[in-house]
Design an enzyme around this catalytic site. Structure first.
Site, PDB file in Angstrom:
ATOM      1  N   HIS A   1      60.114  10.736   3.111  1.00 28.16           N
ATOM      2  CA  HIS A   1      60.619  10.203   4.380  1.00 28.16           C
ATOM      3  C   HIS A   1      62.064  10.609   4.654  1.00 28.16           C
ATOM      4  O   HIS A   1      62.959   9.775   4.834  1.00 28.16           O
ATOM      5  CB  HIS A   1      60.432   8.698   4.496  1.00 28.16           C
ATOM      6  CG  HIS A   1      60.868   7.873   3.310  1.00 28.16           C
ATOM      7  ND1 HIS A   1      62.086   8.016   2.681  1.00 28.16           N
ATOM      8  CD2 HIS A   1      60.233   6.883   2.651  1.00 28.16           C
ATOM      9  CE1 HIS A   1      62.173   7.150   1.699  1.00 28.16           C
ATOM     10  NE2 HIS A   1      61.065   6.448   1.659  1.00 28.16           N
TER      11      HIS A   1
ATOM     12  N   HIS B   1      62.595   8.069  -3.264  1.00 24.42           N
ATOM     13  CA  HIS B   1      63.168   7.361  -2.123  1.00 24.42           C
ATOM     14  C   HIS B   1      64.650   7.728  -2.136  1.00 24.42           C
ATOM     15  O   HIS B   1      65.412   7.240  -2.975  1.00 24.42           O
ATOM     16  CB  HIS B   1      62.966   5.850  -2.261  1.00 24.42           C
ATOM     17  CG  HIS B   1      63.544   5.066  -1.130  1.00 24.42           C
ATOM     18  ND1 HIS B   1      62.762   4.415  -0.206  1.00 24.42           N
ATOM     19  CD2 HIS B   1      64.834   4.834  -0.751  1.00 24.42           C
ATOM     20  CE1 HIS B   1      63.539   3.819   0.685  1.00 24.42           C
ATOM     21  NE2 HIS B   1      64.803   4.057   0.375  1.00 24.42           N
TER      22      HIS B   1
ATOM     23  N   HIS C   1      51.324   3.300   1.882  1.00 24.47           N
ATOM     24  CA  HIS C   1      51.273   1.980   1.255  1.00 24.47           C
ATOM     25  C   HIS C   1      49.970   1.292   1.658  1.00 24.47           C
ATOM     26  O   HIS C   1      49.693   1.129   2.852  1.00 24.47           O
ATOM     27  CB  HIS C   1      52.457   1.126   1.704  1.00 24.47           C
ATOM     28  CG  HIS C   1      53.786   1.673   1.309  1.00 24.47           C
ATOM     29  ND1 HIS C   1      54.411   1.355   0.118  1.00 24.47           N
ATOM     30  CD2 HIS C   1      54.615   2.552   1.942  1.00 24.47           C
ATOM     31  CE1 HIS C   1      55.565   1.998   0.035  1.00 24.47           C
ATOM     32  NE2 HIS C   1      55.709   2.725   1.131  1.00 24.47           N
TER      33      HIS C   1
ATOM     34  N   LYS D   1      56.989   7.574  -8.879  1.00 22.86           N
ATOM     35  CA  LYS D   1      57.849   7.281  -7.742  1.00 22.86           C
ATOM     36  C   LYS D   1      59.180   6.718  -8.222  1.00 22.86           C
ATOM     37  O   LYS D   1      59.230   5.744  -8.976  1.00 22.86           O
ATOM     38  CB  LYS D   1      57.171   6.277  -6.810  1.00 22.86           C
ATOM     39  CG  LYS D   1      57.997   5.879  -5.577  1.00 22.86           C
ATOM     40  CD  LYS D   1      58.286   7.085  -4.681  1.00 22.86           C
ATOM     41  CE  LYS D   1      59.122   6.702  -3.475  1.00 22.86           C
ATOM     42  NZ  LYS D   1      58.309   6.166  -2.375  1.00 22.86           N
TER      43      LYS D   1
ATOM     44  N   ASP E   1      54.411   7.098   5.368  1.00 22.20           N
ATOM     45  CA  ASP E   1      55.102   5.912   4.858  1.00 22.20           C
ATOM     46  C   ASP E   1      54.628   4.671   5.599  1.00 22.20           C
ATOM     47  O   ASP E   1      55.385   3.710   5.768  1.00 22.20           O
ATOM     48  CB  ASP E   1      56.626   6.059   4.955  1.00 22.20           C
ATOM     49  CG  ASP E   1      57.375   4.966   4.197  1.00 22.20           C
ATOM     50  OD1 ASP E   1      56.790   4.386   3.268  1.00 22.20           O
ATOM     51  OD2 ASP E   1      58.538   4.676   4.542  1.00 22.20           O
TER      52      ASP E   1
ATOM     53  N   HIS F   1      52.154  10.061   1.711  1.00 21.99           N
ATOM     54  CA  HIS F   1      53.003   8.893   1.423  1.00 21.99           C
ATOM     55  C   HIS F   1      52.409   7.692   2.150  1.00 21.99           C
ATOM     56  O   HIS F   1      52.579   7.552   3.361  1.00 21.99           O
ATOM     57  CB  HIS F   1      54.441   9.134   1.884  1.00 21.99           C
ATOM     58  CG  HIS F   1      55.394   8.035   1.509  1.00 21.99           C
ATOM     59  ND1 HIS F   1      56.747   8.208   1.521  1.00 21.99           N
ATOM     60  CD2 HIS F   1      55.198   6.760   1.114  1.00 21.99           C
ATOM     61  CE1 HIS F   1      57.355   7.088   1.151  1.00 21.99           C
ATOM     62  NE2 HIS F   1      56.411   6.186   0.908  1.00 21.99           N
TER      63      HIS F   1
END
Length: 344
Positions: free
Chosen positions: A174, A136, A16, A99, A248, A14
């Site tokens: 997460h 999420h 970004h 996602k 994350d 995970h």
């Protein structure tokens, strides 16, 4: 007490990476720590098609440091309007997952799903094609307390989703609560896995307020109470095969973290393995770190485990106060503080 720990080369399930100058600034940190990473699609505009995912992958590969073999694993951003026939194209393009962002739940989620009833045909196509759904796990109902949104998500969204699409692999990303950890580890559902971040293993919500408001500890889902942190540590260090590493890591320019509407996200890519090692050592479970970091995620995704190794050494060092981030600067979690472990 061990002074060195060698692990099968780990992956980040995970991550970004942003785009443009920001991508070029942060990618070397993840490439130094991980062989592969699941790359989040919440750019502006979001990555919603196979063609966009291929183009983004090309930009990531072009930004790799010289000699790096880091591999991005691409995802699409699920919307109310994602057409079912895009799933076959995504599979052909090497996309591994979609996602689910509940609309308004976190950074760049305005185009997210308003109700899964709009996505049923697309979810069915994902189930047939073998693409994973990454969630999420929070509701956005304003009547639900921010600290309860994950637990409510399990009841309102995740349990019905699992009932209606039993062959769809789901990653509950997460996880931040005792309820989330228990759902994944005790439900007997072999098709649901979970990722855990370093900040949720190391800190409870007191970190947000110690010495004043601490914006660099603000992420979504937010840090929870100590009983939840302890439940997450138990899940991470249990050796459970469907619980694995996902940082994350979410870079934001420091001035956007530190203003009145501070952005959500902790930047941990620079020190991820060192932070996880701290959490596992505190729990007396260093022997379980390799499974969590290097084996369980690959197994759940149906991908081969990596063959190389990395070594963590007990070596005190200070996290940089800031690192370059395009035309701005980026402050990593624990900036200016000492860590006991260092990736060599």
């Amino acid at each position: 007490m061990t002074d060195a720990l060698t692990l099968t080369r780990p992956d980040d399930w995970h991550l970004h990476l942003r785009d443009g100058e920001a991508l070029a600034a942060v990618l070397p940190h993840s490439a130094a720590q991980f062989a592969r990473a699941i790359v989040m699609p919440n750019l502006r505009p979001p990555i919603t098609t196979a063609a966009q995912a291929q183009a983004y992958r090309d930009r990531i590969l072009a930004a790799r440091p010289a000699g790096s073999d880091f591999q991005p694993l691409m995802t699409l951003y699920l919307t109310d309007r994602t057409p079912p026939d895009e799933i076959k194209r995504a599979r052909a393009a090497g996309v591994v997952a979609l996602k689910l962002y509940p609309a308004g739940a976190t950074t760049n989620s305005d185009d997210g799903v308003t109700d899964l009833k709009h996505c049923r045909a697309t979810l069915d196509a994902m189930q047939r094609e073998g693409l994973l759904l990454l969630v999420h796990g929070e509701v956005t109902d304003p009547a639900v307390d921010v600290f309860d949104r994950e637990a409510v998500f399990i009841d309102r969204v995740l349990i019905p989703l699992r009932r209606d699409f039993p062959e769809l692999k789901v990653v509950f990303e997460h996880v931040t609560t005792r309820e989330g950890a228990q759902y994944v580890t005790q439900a007997g559902d072999a098709m649901t896995g979970a990722t855990l971040t370093p900040q949720h293993l190391l800190y409870n919500r007191n970190a947000l307020f110690t010495g004043g408001l601490q914006p660099h500890w603000y992420c979504l889902p937010v840090l929870k109470g100590e009983e939840h942190r302890q439940a997450l540590v138990q899940a991470a260090t249990s050796g459970h095969p469907r619980v694995f590493l996902g940082t994350d890591s979410a870079p934001h320019a420091a001035h956007l973290k530190e203003h009145a509407g501070g952005h959500a996200g902790c930047y941990t890519a620079l020190t991820a393995l060192e932070l996880y090692a701290e959490a596992f050592e505190a729990a007396g479970a260093m022997d379980r770190l390799e499974g969590f970091a290097s084996h369980h995620g690959a197994d759940f995704y149906g991908l081969p485990r990596n063959t190389g190794t990395v070594t963590l050494r007990r070596e005190g060092w200070t996290v940089p106060a800031a690192v370059p981030f395009g035309q701005a600067e980026l402050k990593p979690l624990r900036a200016g503080e000492r860590l006991a472990w260092k990736l060599s």
